[in-house]
Enzyme design. Structure first.
Site, PDB file in Angstrom:
ATOM      1  N   CYS A 154     -37.379  -5.458 -28.452  1.00 59.75           N
ATOM      2  CA  CYS A 154     -35.968  -5.081 -28.396  1.00 59.75           C
ATOM      3  C   CYS A 154     -35.730  -3.948 -29.383  1.00 59.75           C
ATOM      4  CB  CYS A 154     -35.091  -6.279 -28.755  1.00 59.75           C
ATOM      5  SG  CYS A 154     -35.331  -6.873 -30.451  1.00 59.75           S
TER       6      CYS A 154
ATOM      7  N   GLU B 206     -33.697 -15.733 -40.759  1.00 63.88           N
ATOM      8  CA  GLU B 206     -32.364 -15.212 -40.439  1.00 63.88           C
ATOM      9  C   GLU B 206     -31.266 -16.132 -40.967  1.00 63.88           C
ATOM     10  OE1 GLU B 206     -29.516 -14.322 -36.616  1.00 63.88           O
ATOM     11  OE2 GLU B 206     -31.678 -14.060 -36.327  1.00 63.88           O
TER      12      GLU B 206
ATOM     13  N   SER C 168     -38.867 -17.432 -33.064  1.00 60.18           N
ATOM     14  CA  SER C 168     -37.830 -18.301 -32.522  1.00 60.18           C
ATOM     15  C   SER C 168     -37.453 -17.888 -31.104  1.00 60.18           C
ATOM     16  CB  SER C 168     -36.589 -18.258 -33.424  1.00 60.18           C
ATOM     17  OG  SER C 168     -35.518 -18.976 -32.856  1.00 60.18           O
TER      18      SER C 168
END
Length: 323
Positions: free
Chosen positions: A26, A140, A238
Protein backbone atom coordinates in the site's frame (compact mmCIF):
# COMPACT_ATOMS: atom_id res chain seq x y z
CA UNK A 1 13.37 -40.35 4.88
CA UNK A 2 11.91 -40.02 1.35
CA UNK A 3 13.49 -37.53 -1.00
CA UNK A 4 11.20 -34.62 -1.99
CA UNK A 5 9.32 -35.14 -5.24
CA UNK A 6 10.63 -32.80 -7.95
CA UNK A 7 8.00 -30.50 -9.48
CA UNK A 8 8.50 -32.06 -12.94
CA UNK A 9 7.09 -35.39 -11.70
CA UNK A 10 3.72 -33.98 -10.55
CA UNK A 11 0.72 -34.92 -12.68
CA UNK A 12 0.27 -31.26 -13.70
CA UNK A 13 -3.48 -31.51 -13.40
CA UNK A 14 -5.50 -28.42 -14.32
CA UNK A 15 -5.76 -25.72 -11.67
CA UNK A 16 -7.47 -22.33 -11.74
CA UNK A 17 -5.52 -19.58 -9.98
CA UNK A 18 -7.28 -16.33 -9.10
CA UNK A 19 -5.14 -13.33 -8.20
CA UNK A 20 -6.76 -10.72 -5.96
CA UNK A 21 -6.78 -7.05 -6.90
CA UNK A 22 -5.58 -5.06 -5.05
CA UNK A 23 -2.86 -6.97 -3.21
CA UNK A 24 0.57 -6.30 -1.74
CA UNK A 25 2.16 -2.95 -0.99
CA UNK A 26 0.00 0.00 0.00
CA UNK A 27 1.05 3.64 -0.21
CA UNK A 28 2.02 3.86 3.47
CA UNK A 29 4.28 0.79 3.24
CA UNK A 30 5.84 1.99 -0.01
CA UNK A 31 6.57 5.39 1.57
CA UNK A 32 8.12 3.85 4.69
CA UNK A 33 10.45 1.61 2.71
CA UNK A 34 11.46 4.51 0.46
CA UNK A 35 12.31 6.57 3.55
CA UNK A 36 14.81 3.95 4.71
CA UNK A 37 16.27 3.51 1.21
CA UNK A 38 16.60 7.27 0.63
CA UNK A 39 18.11 7.81 4.09
CA UNK A 40 20.81 5.22 3.37
CA UNK A 41 21.43 6.81 -0.02
CA UNK A 42 21.65 10.34 1.42
CA UNK A 43 23.42 9.76 4.74
CA UNK A 44 25.24 6.50 4.10
CA UNK A 45 25.15 3.35 6.20
CA UNK A 46 24.33 2.57 8.87
CA UNK A 47 20.86 4.04 9.24
CA UNK A 48 19.05 2.84 12.35
CA UNK A 49 15.38 1.83 12.29
CA UNK A 50 13.33 1.59 15.47
CA UNK A 51 11.33 -1.64 15.15
CA UNK A 52 10.66 -3.37 11.83
CA UNK A 53 9.91 -0.66 9.27
CA UNK A 54 6.99 -2.81 8.12
CA UNK A 55 6.02 -6.32 9.19
CA UNK A 56 7.64 -8.36 6.44
CA UNK A 57 10.72 -10.51 6.92
CA UNK A 58 11.88 -10.22 3.31
CA UNK A 59 11.67 -6.43 3.30
CA UNK A 60 13.58 -6.21 6.57
CA UNK A 61 16.33 -8.57 5.36
CA UNK A 62 16.76 -6.65 2.10
CA UNK A 63 17.09 -3.34 3.94
CA UNK A 64 19.59 -4.89 6.35
CA UNK A 65 21.67 -5.82 3.32
CA UNK A 66 21.63 -2.17 2.23
CA UNK A 67 22.85 -0.92 5.61
CA UNK A 68 19.78 -0.59 7.85
CA UNK A 69 20.19 -1.62 11.48
CA UNK A 70 16.95 -2.58 13.21
CA UNK A 71 16.67 -1.96 16.93
CA UNK A 72 13.97 -2.18 19.59
CA UNK A 73 14.58 1.11 21.35
CA UNK A 74 16.39 4.42 20.87
CA UNK A 75 18.96 3.61 23.55
CA UNK A 76 20.46 1.13 21.06
CA UNK A 77 21.14 3.96 18.58
CA UNK A 78 24.17 6.26 18.56
CA UNK A 79 23.50 10.00 18.65
CA UNK A 80 25.35 10.69 15.40
CA UNK A 81 23.45 8.41 12.99
CA UNK A 82 19.97 8.89 11.49
CA UNK A 83 17.11 6.87 12.94
CA UNK A 84 13.82 6.05 11.23
CA UNK A 85 10.57 5.41 13.11
CA UNK A 86 8.49 2.57 11.69
CA UNK A 87 5.30 2.87 9.64
CA UNK A 88 3.22 1.79 12.65
CA UNK A 89 3.82 5.01 14.58
CA UNK A 90 5.50 5.67 17.93
CA UNK A 91 4.52 7.10 21.32
CA UNK A 92 5.21 10.83 21.71
CA UNK A 93 7.99 10.04 24.15
CA UNK A 94 10.13 8.57 21.34
CA UNK A 95 10.61 11.70 19.20
CA UNK A 96 10.87 13.73 22.40
CA UNK A 97 13.82 11.61 23.49
CA UNK A 98 15.37 11.86 20.01
CA UNK A 99 15.12 15.66 20.14
CA UNK A 100 16.67 15.78 23.60
CA UNK A 101 19.64 13.81 22.21
CA UNK A 102 19.77 16.07 19.12
CA UNK A 103 19.38 13.04 16.85
CA UNK A 104 18.44 13.23 13.20
CA UNK A 105 15.21 11.27 13.01
CA UNK A 106 12.83 10.51 10.15
CA UNK A 107 9.23 9.60 10.91
CA UNK A 108 7.90 6.91 8.55
CA UNK A 109 4.56 6.67 10.35
CA UNK A 110 1.82 6.01 7.79
CA UNK A 111 -0.14 9.25 7.31
CA UNK A 112 -3.36 7.32 7.93
CA UNK A 113 -2.03 6.22 11.33
CA UNK A 114 -1.02 9.82 12.02
CA UNK A 115 -4.63 10.80 11.25
CA UNK A 116 -5.79 8.48 14.06
CA UNK A 117 -3.28 10.15 16.39
CA UNK A 118 -4.65 13.59 15.51
CA UNK A 119 -8.24 12.44 16.07
CA UNK A 120 -7.30 10.96 19.46
CA UNK A 121 -5.72 14.25 20.52
CA UNK A 122 -8.79 16.16 19.33
CA UNK A 123 -11.12 13.96 21.38
CA UNK A 124 -8.86 14.24 24.43
CA UNK A 125 -8.77 18.03 24.14
CA UNK A 126 -12.58 18.00 24.06
CA UNK A 127 -12.64 16.08 27.34
CA UNK A 128 -13.68 12.72 25.90
CA UNK A 129 -12.41 9.33 27.04
CA UNK A 130 -11.26 7.32 24.03
CA UNK A 131 -12.04 3.67 23.36
CA UNK A 132 -9.39 2.24 21.05
CA UNK A 133 -10.41 -0.90 19.14
CA UNK A 134 -7.23 -2.84 18.42
CA UNK A 135 -4.82 -5.60 19.38
CA UNK A 136 -2.82 -5.29 22.61
CA UNK A 137 0.91 -5.03 22.05
CA UNK A 138 0.71 -4.22 18.35
CA UNK A 139 3.15 -1.36 17.60
CA UNK A 140 0.37 0.76 16.12
CA UNK A 141 -1.72 0.42 19.27
CA UNK A 142 1.29 1.17 21.48
CA UNK A 143 1.99 4.26 19.37
CA UNK A 144 -1.60 5.52 19.47
CA UNK A 145 -2.00 5.01 23.21
CA UNK A 146 1.35 6.76 23.67
CA UNK A 147 -0.02 9.99 22.17
CA UNK A 148 -1.95 10.77 25.35
CA UNK A 149 -1.43 10.55 29.12
CA UNK A 150 -1.90 7.15 30.79
CA UNK A 151 -5.57 6.38 31.39
CA UNK A 152 -6.86 8.60 28.58
CA UNK A 153 -7.45 5.61 26.28
CA UNK A 154 -9.06 2.23 27.01
CA UNK A 155 -8.21 -0.68 24.72
CA UNK A 156 -11.06 -2.94 23.53
CA UNK A 157 -10.04 -6.05 21.58
CA UNK A 158 -13.24 -8.13 21.34
CA UNK A 159 -17.03 -7.98 21.52
CA UNK A 160 -16.69 -9.42 25.04
CA UNK A 161 -14.43 -6.50 25.98
CA UNK A 162 -17.00 -4.11 24.55
CA UNK A 163 -19.74 -5.69 26.68
CA UNK A 164 -17.72 -5.33 29.89
CA UNK A 165 -16.07 -1.92 29.28
CA UNK A 166 -16.79 0.56 32.06
CA UNK A 167 -16.95 4.27 31.36
CA UNK A 168 -14.52 6.20 33.62
CA UNK A 169 -16.84 8.35 35.71
CA UNK A 170 -19.24 10.40 33.63
CA UNK A 171 -16.79 11.31 30.85
CA UNK A 172 -18.21 11.55 27.34
CA UNK A 173 -16.83 8.88 25.00
CA UNK A 174 -15.24 8.68 21.58
CA UNK A 175 -13.61 5.81 19.73
CA UNK A 176 -10.79 5.12 17.29
CA UNK A 177 -9.51 1.93 15.67
CA UNK A 178 -6.26 0.34 14.64
CA UNK A 179 -5.98 0.80 10.87
CA UNK A 180 -5.34 -2.88 10.01
CA UNK A 181 -8.30 -4.60 11.67
CA UNK A 182 -10.95 -6.86 10.17
CA UNK A 183 -13.68 -4.54 8.92
CA UNK A 184 -16.44 -7.00 9.86
CA UNK A 185 -15.04 -7.83 13.31
CA UNK A 186 -14.64 -4.13 14.07
CA UNK A 187 -18.24 -3.49 13.02
CA UNK A 188 -19.39 -6.17 15.50
CA UNK A 189 -17.36 -4.59 18.32
CA UNK A 190 -18.64 -1.14 17.47
CA UNK A 191 -22.24 -2.38 17.36
CA UNK A 192 -21.83 -3.74 20.90
CA UNK A 193 -20.38 -0.45 22.10
CA UNK A 194 -23.08 1.65 20.46
CA UNK A 195 -25.80 -0.56 21.92
CA UNK A 196 -24.44 0.27 25.39
CA UNK A 197 -23.43 3.87 24.64
CA UNK A 198 -25.79 5.22 21.93
CA UNK A 199 -24.25 8.67 22.21
CA UNK A 200 -20.89 7.37 20.98
CA UNK A 201 -19.96 9.65 18.04
CA UNK A 202 -18.56 8.42 14.75
CA UNK A 203 -15.05 9.44 13.72
CA UNK A 204 -14.85 12.15 11.06
CA UNK A 205 -13.55 9.49 8.70
CA UNK A 206 -13.17 5.72 8.87
CA UNK A 207 -10.03 4.74 10.78
CA UNK A 208 -9.50 1.35 9.09
CA UNK A 209 -7.39 2.38 6.13
CA UNK A 210 -8.47 2.19 2.50
CA UNK A 211 -5.79 -0.42 1.73
CA UNK A 212 -6.95 -2.77 4.49
CA UNK A 213 -10.58 -2.37 3.41
CA UNK A 214 -9.79 -2.90 -0.29
CA UNK A 215 -7.71 -6.02 0.35
CA UNK A 216 -10.37 -7.51 2.60
CA UNK A 217 -13.07 -6.88 -0.01
CA UNK A 218 -10.86 -8.51 -2.66
CA UNK A 219 -10.21 -11.59 -0.52
CA UNK A 220 -13.92 -11.93 0.24
CA UNK A 221 -14.46 -12.43 -3.49
CA UNK A 222 -11.71 -15.06 -3.50
CA UNK A 223 -13.18 -16.86 -0.51
CA UNK A 224 -16.57 -17.11 -2.19
CA UNK A 225 -15.17 -19.06 -5.16
CA UNK A 226 -11.93 -20.73 -4.09
CA UNK A 227 -11.42 -23.90 -2.07
CA UNK A 228 -8.00 -22.68 -0.93
CA UNK A 229 -6.70 -19.13 -0.45
CA UNK A 230 -3.00 -18.38 0.03
CA UNK A 231 -2.09 -15.07 1.65
CA UNK A 232 1.51 -13.96 1.21
CA UNK A 233 2.67 -12.14 4.34
CA UNK A 234 4.71 -12.51 7.50
CA UNK A 235 3.29 -14.02 10.67
CA UNK A 236 3.53 -10.75 12.61
CA UNK A 237 1.63 -8.77 9.96
CA UNK A 238 -1.79 -7.90 11.39
CA UNK A 239 -3.37 -6.98 8.06
CA UNK A 240 -2.10 -10.22 6.45
CA UNK A 241 -3.47 -12.39 9.27
CA UNK A 242 -6.86 -10.69 8.94
CA UNK A 243 -6.98 -11.67 5.24
CA UNK A 244 -6.81 -15.34 6.24
CA UNK A 245 -9.74 -14.85 8.64
CA UNK A 246 -11.77 -12.99 6.02
CA UNK A 247 -11.19 -15.69 3.39
CA UNK A 248 -12.42 -18.42 5.73
CA UNK A 249 -15.50 -16.44 6.76
CA UNK A 250 -16.27 -15.77 3.09
CA UNK A 251 -16.47 -19.49 2.34
CA UNK A 252 -13.01 -20.81 1.50
CA UNK A 253 -12.48 -24.38 2.74
CA UNK A 254 -8.92 -23.50 3.72
CA UNK A 255 -6.79 -20.36 3.90
CA UNK A 256 -3.12 -20.13 4.78
CA UNK A 257 -0.62 -17.39 5.58
CA UNK A 258 2.73 -18.05 3.90
CA UNK A 259 5.92 -15.99 4.10
CA UNK A 260 6.86 -17.13 0.60
CA UNK A 261 6.56 -20.11 -1.76
CA UNK A 262 8.86 -22.23 0.42
CA UNK A 263 6.19 -22.21 3.16
CA UNK A 264 3.63 -23.97 0.99
CA UNK A 265 2.66 -27.54 1.85
CA UNK A 266 1.54 -28.88 -1.52
CA UNK A 267 -0.79 -31.37 0.15
CA UNK A 268 -3.04 -28.35 0.79
CA UNK A 269 -3.86 -28.53 -2.95
CA UNK A 270 -5.33 -32.04 -2.76
CA UNK A 271 -8.84 -31.89 -4.23
CA UNK A 272 -8.50 -28.16 -4.98
CA UNK A 273 -9.62 -26.96 -8.41
CA UNK A 274 -9.45 -23.20 -7.75
CA UNK A 275 -6.90 -21.46 -5.55
CA UNK A 276 -6.90 -17.78 -4.68
CA UNK A 277 -3.71 -15.82 -4.14
CA UNK A 278 -3.38 -12.47 -2.42
CA UNK A 279 -0.87 -10.62 -0.23
CA UNK A 280 -0.90 -8.37 2.78
CA UNK A 281 -0.09 -4.67 2.45
CA UNK A 282 3.55 -5.20 3.49
CA UNK A 283 4.35 -8.07 1.08
CA UNK A 284 6.42 -7.30 -2.05
CA UNK A 285 5.06 -8.29 -5.46
CA UNK A 286 8.11 -10.50 -6.32
CA UNK A 287 7.04 -12.88 -3.53
CA UNK A 288 3.64 -13.25 -5.17
CA UNK A 289 5.23 -13.80 -8.58
CA UNK A 290 7.51 -16.50 -7.13
CA UNK A 291 4.50 -18.24 -5.58
CA UNK A 292 2.68 -18.23 -8.94
CA UNK A 293 5.81 -19.64 -10.60
CA UNK A 294 5.95 -22.44 -8.03
CA UNK A 295 2.28 -23.28 -8.67
CA UNK A 296 2.84 -23.27 -12.43
CA UNK A 297 5.77 -25.67 -11.99
CA UNK A 298 3.45 -28.21 -10.39
CA UNK A 299 0.11 -27.73 -12.12
CA UNK A 300 -1.35 -26.87 -15.51
CA UNK A 301 -2.34 -23.51 -14.06
CA UNK A 302 -4.61 -20.94 -15.66
CA UNK A 303 -4.01 -17.63 -13.90
CA UNK A 304 -6.64 -14.88 -13.98
CA UNK A 305 -6.68 -11.55 -12.17
CA UNK A 306 -9.84 -10.52 -10.35
CA UNK A 307 -11.29 -7.07 -10.89
CA UNK A 308 -11.02 -4.85 -7.84
CA UNK A 309 -10.34 -1.36 -6.58
CA UNK A 310 -7.53 0.46 -8.36
CA UNK A 311 -5.43 2.37 -5.87
CA UNK A 312 -3.85 5.66 -6.87
CA UNK A 313 -2.97 7.01 -3.40
CA UNK A 314 0.59 8.20 -2.80
CA UNK A 315 2.23 9.97 0.14
CA UNK A 316 5.03 12.52 0.12
CA UNK A 317 8.44 11.77 1.60
CA UNK A 318 9.82 13.86 4.50
CA UNK A 319 11.37 17.13 3.38
CA UNK A 320 14.72 16.11 4.87
CA UNK A 321 15.01 13.48 2.11
CA UNK A 322 13.79 15.59 -0.81
CA UNK A 323 15.47 18.94 -0.15
Amino acid sequence: MNAPVPPSSFDRRPLNVRLATPRGFCAGVDRAIQIVERAIEKFGAPVYVRHEIVHNRHVVERLKGMGAVFVKELDECPDDRPVVFSAHGVPKSVPATARSREMLFLDATCPLVSKVHVEAERHHAAGRHIILIGHAGHPEVVGTMGQLPPGAISLVETVSDAETFQRPGDQPLAYATQTTLSVDDTADILAALKRRFPELPDPHKEDICYATTNRQEAVKRLGEGCELVLVVGSKNSSNSARLVDVALKAGANDARLVDDASDVDWSWFDGVTTVGVTAGASAPEPLIEALIDAIRARFDAVVTEDDGARETVSFKLPRALTA
